[in-house]
Motif scaffolding. Sequence first.
Motif, PDB file in Angstrom:
ATOM      1  N   ARG A  15     -66.257 -53.021 -23.410  1.00  0.00           N
ATOM      2  CA  ARG A  15     -65.104 -52.156 -23.702  1.00  0.00           C
ATOM      3  C   ARG A  15     -64.088 -52.881 -24.573  1.00  0.00           C
ATOM      4  O   ARG A  15     -63.524 -52.295 -25.505  1.00  0.00           O
ATOM      5  N   VAL A  16     -63.830 -54.147 -24.282  1.00  0.00           N
ATOM      6  CA  VAL A  16     -62.905 -54.924 -25.107  1.00  0.00           C
ATOM      7  C   VAL A  16     -63.487 -55.107 -26.506  1.00  0.00           C
ATOM      8  O   VAL A  16     -62.775 -54.975 -27.509  1.00  0.00           O
ATOM      9  N   GLN A  18     -65.565 -53.151 -28.124  1.00  0.00           N
ATOM     10  CA  GLN A  18     -65.483 -51.880 -28.853  1.00  0.00           C
ATOM     11  C   GLN A  18     -64.068 -51.625 -29.351  1.00  0.00           C
ATOM     12  O   GLN A  18     -63.869 -51.089 -30.446  1.00  0.00           O
ATOM     13  N   THR A  19     -63.078 -52.036 -28.558  1.00  0.00           N
ATOM     14  CA  THR A  19     -61.683 -51.851 -28.961  1.00  0.00           C
ATOM     15  C   THR A  19     -61.329 -52.749 -30.138  1.00  0.00           C
ATOM     16  O   THR A  19     -60.728 -52.311 -31.127  1.00  0.00           O
ATOM     17  N   LEU A  20     -61.720 -54.011 -30.064  1.00  0.00           N
ATOM     18  CA  LEU A  20     -61.366 -54.964 -31.125  1.00  0.00           C
ATOM     19  C   LEU A  20     -62.135 -54.717 -32.409  1.00  0.00           C
ATOM     20  O   LEU A  20     -61.672 -55.095 -33.497  1.00  0.00           O
ATOM     21  N   GLN A  22     -62.324 -52.109 -33.822  1.00  0.00           N
ATOM     22  CA  GLN A  22     -61.533 -51.138 -34.568  1.00  0.00           C
ATOM     23  C   GLN A  22     -60.309 -51.766 -35.225  1.00  0.00           C
ATOM     24  O   GLN A  22     -59.567 -51.087 -35.931  1.00  0.00           O
ATOM     25  N   ARG A 111     -55.423 -49.627 -21.795  1.00  0.00           N
ATOM     26  CA  ARG A 111     -55.526 -48.503 -22.723  1.00  0.00           C
ATOM     27  C   ARG A 111     -55.838 -49.077 -24.097  1.00  0.00           C
ATOM     28  O   ARG A 111     -55.108 -49.935 -24.593  1.00  0.00           O
ATOM     29  N   PRO A 112     -56.932 -48.642 -24.726  1.00  0.00           N
ATOM     30  CA  PRO A 112     -57.382 -49.248 -25.986  1.00  0.00           C
ATOM     31  C   PRO A 112     -56.311 -49.347 -27.058  1.00  0.00           C
ATOM     32  O   PRO A 112     -56.162 -50.399 -27.695  1.00  0.00           O
ATOM     33  N   ASN A 113     -55.556 -48.284 -27.275  1.00  0.00           N
ATOM     34  CA  ASN A 113     -54.537 -48.328 -28.331  1.00  0.00           C
ATOM     35  C   ASN A 113     -53.428 -49.312 -28.005  1.00  0.00           C
ATOM     36  O   ASN A 113     -52.888 -49.980 -28.892  1.00  0.00           O
ATOM     37  N   LEU A 115     -53.852 -52.068 -26.192  1.00  0.00           N
ATOM     38  CA  LEU A 115     -54.399 -53.405 -26.387  1.00  0.00           C
ATOM     39  C   LEU A 115     -54.416 -53.765 -27.862  1.00  0.00           C
ATOM     40  O   LEU A 115     -54.044 -54.884 -28.250  1.00  0.00           O
ATOM     41  N   LYS A 116     -54.809 -52.827 -28.724  1.00  0.00           N
ATOM     42  CA  LYS A 116     -54.828 -53.093 -30.161  1.00  0.00           C
ATOM     43  C   LYS A 116     -53.423 -53.412 -30.670  1.00  0.00           C
ATOM     44  O   LYS A 116     -53.244 -54.324 -31.487  1.00  0.00           O
TER      45      LYS A 116
END
Length: 239
Positions: A15-16, A18-20, A22, A111-113, A115-116
């Motif tokens: 999951r981390v 996939q987030t990074l 982006q 939450r992905p956004n 974290l980004k």
Amino acid sequence: MRVAILDDEPAELRRVEQTLQQMPEPGEPAWSLHSFERGEDLLRQLRRETYDLLILDWQLPDISGLALLRWTREHMESPPATIMLTSRDGEADIVQALNAGADDYVSKPFRPNELKARVAAVLRRHSQQRSAATEVLNFNDLVFDDAELTVTRDGVPIGMTEREYRLARCLFTNLGRPLSREYLYSRFWSHEEMVSSRPLDTHIYRLRNKLGLTVERGWQLLTIYGYGYRLESVASATE
């Protein structure tokens, strides 16, 4: 951008990742993501590898993320930016991690956004702090000036391209540490330029000559077969 992610839950690691993935803007090179499920494995890599960012879980079966954070601050001259990503969300835990040197603290489930956004802010702040602190660097008779992107020896400028300057500065600020080809390419060459090993080899050859990286001058730029390069400070032959 090289990022090490530590979490003992494979699903959380994915999951981390996939987030990074982006994070880079269109046209920018993809980030190099390295995932670890054991703290000991990451510690082993930290002794020989170089990362721009660490994302650490706290609770692991062997070495905790907090212990690894403290190790980087105690043993690394230029420790990477670090974000704790953990289910421990008590105020005392957050304070303890920040006091140990963490640049930020994100609670699970993340939450992905968010974290980004936190990753971008930490990297931006880390870059600004390094620039402010290391505008002029001295290594024996060599002076690196970040503002002018120049190197001088005894006040005499040494003709260098911007890429040569940045590569040389990276080698000198990581004295004694092996730097992998992958790391150097990811920092100083675009994906389109990474066709063969020759561009890096050519730049290393030029730096040896231009900066006089010889034992006589107190330097040794070693080639680590199958891995990369390491610059060392040695006693000069004239001493």
